[in-house]
Design a protein around this motif. Structure first.
Motif, PDB file in Angstrom:
ATOM      1  N   CYS A 123      -1.044   8.624  -9.659  1.00 48.75           N
ATOM      2  CA  CYS A 123      -2.439   8.005 -10.340  1.00 48.75           C
ATOM      3  C   CYS A 123      -2.216   8.194 -11.807  1.00 48.75           C
ATOM      4  O   CYS A 123      -1.711   9.335 -12.164  1.00 48.75           O
ATOM      5  CB  CYS A 123      -3.690   7.813  -9.769  1.00 48.75           C
ATOM      6  SG  CYS A 123      -4.244   9.481  -9.905  1.00 48.75           S
ATOM      7  N   ARG A 182      -0.479   9.201  -3.092  1.00 52.78           N
ATOM      8  CA  ARG A 182       0.029   8.365  -4.266  1.00 52.78           C
ATOM      9  C   ARG A 182      -0.033   8.957  -5.535  1.00 52.78           C
ATOM     10  O   ARG A 182      -0.912  10.008  -5.625  1.00 52.78           O
ATOM     11  CB  ARG A 182      -0.506   7.057  -4.255  1.00 52.78           C
ATOM     12  CG  ARG A 182      -0.208   6.149  -2.906  1.00 52.78           C
ATOM     13  CD  ARG A 182      -1.058   4.932  -2.999  1.00 52.78           C
ATOM     14  NE  ARG A 182      -0.650   3.827  -1.704  1.00 52.78           N
ATOM     15  CZ  ARG A 182       0.642   3.288  -2.094  1.00 52.78           C
ATOM     16  NH1 ARG A 182       1.332   3.195  -2.763  1.00 52.78           N
ATOM     17  NH2 ARG A 182       0.803   2.549  -0.752  1.00 52.78           N
ATOM     18  N   ASP A 241       0.552  -0.963  -2.304  1.00 53.60           N
ATOM     19  CA  ASP A 241       1.841  -1.541  -1.915  1.00 53.60           C
ATOM     20  C   ASP A 241       2.093  -2.860  -2.616  1.00 53.60           C
ATOM     21  O   ASP A 241       3.127  -3.224  -2.472  1.00 53.60           O
ATOM     22  CB  ASP A 241       1.969  -1.528  -0.504  1.00 53.60           C
ATOM     23  CG  ASP A 241       2.228   0.123  -0.047  1.00 53.60           C
ATOM     24  OD1 ASP A 241       2.431   1.029  -0.674  1.00 53.60           O
ATOM     25  OD2 ASP A 241       1.706   0.191   1.236  1.00 53.60           O
TER      26      ASP A 241
END
Length: 269
Positions: free
Chosen positions: A192, A190, A211
């Motif tokens: 950030c 992911r 999510d």
């Protein structure tokens, strides 16, 4: 009425009559709020079998660990000074370090009746066995049947109770199915947003979104190979510097230090 009482107190129905009284009293206490929650006695929080340590709340809820509910990530102590750059005292749920080891066996699971809390399964078994035994005893003449007939009624009642319970818990398994536990490793891959003035090999924090839309502040570090060697002009980084507001990519997780390795990420194509 007397024939009914004789049958209920006769063999084999009596074996299930007293158990049915206990089951009825138990569920009466649950409905009256006498039990804040009942212990499932099953494998895991949702009861995938029998003999474990899970528990199910009487109001229909169960304990889960959300993606943002990571003690070391969301509440980790800063990694600069005093803590050696580690992200607090977090835990990685996927490594089983939360102390809850869930098996998949157990007596009820062994006979095909796992997947729901044992209290529900046993209640169905006892109720169906009592009804089948009562019906069988009545068909056999009422009261206590002759020994051969009594044995046949008992075997038939147990078989009918098992089959009926197995059919009844099929839809219930969907209700009590446990979702995979959240893991810090789920954040790997992911992007950030950096929330500290810099990110180095010993310090840095970033905000990452799960999510479900919840966000957590996690400890992040940058590999020494990404930084300029000592003596470089202005301490410039070999790759673009990561400062507050920068977007970074999480590419690995360090389970010992409880922090994530990040690298600069350009969101534009």
């Amino acid at each position: 009425m007397s024939e009914f009482v004789d049958t209920v107190l006769g063999f084999p129905t009596a074996l299930f009559s007293f158990s049915l009284v206990v089951v009825a009293a138990y569920w009466a206490l649950v409905l009256l709020g006498g039990l804040g929650h009942f212990h499932a006695g099953t494998d895991g929080h949702t009861g995938a079998g029998a003999g474990g340590g899970g528990h199910f709340h009487g109001d229909g809820g169960f304990h889960g660990h959300g993606a943002a509910d990571v003690h070391g990530a969301a509440h980790g102590h800063g990694g600069h000074g005093g803590h050696g750059g580690h992200g607090g005292h977090g835990h990685d749920a996927s490594d089983g370090s939360d102390g809850h080891e869930h098996g998949s066996g157990g007596p009820l699971a062994a006979i095909g009746l796992g997947g729901v809390p044992a209290t529900i399964t046993l209640s169905l078994l006892i109720a169906l066995a009592w009804f089948a035994s009562l019906a069988g005893s009545v068909l056999a003449g009422g009261g206590t049947p002759a020994p051969p007939l009594a044995a046949a009624v008992l075997a038939g009642a147990l078989a009918a109770a098992w089959l009926g319970t197995r059919l009844a818990i099929v839809p219930l398994r969907r209700v009590f199915r446990e979702e995979p536990p959240a893991s810090l490793r789920d954040f790997v891959g992911r992007t950030c947003v950096i929330r500290t003035g810099r990110v180095g090999v010993d310090f840095g924090q970033a905000e990452v979104t799960a999510d479900d839309g919840s966000s957590a502040i996690v400890q992040v570090r940058r590999h020494a190979l990404d930084l300029a060697p000592d003596g470089a002009p202005g301490g410039a980084a070999v790759e673009p510097a990561l400062t507050a507001g920068s977007t970074a990519l999480i590419f690995d997780f360090d389970p010992d230090g409880q922090f994530f390795w990040v690298m600069p990420y350009d969101p534009t194509p």
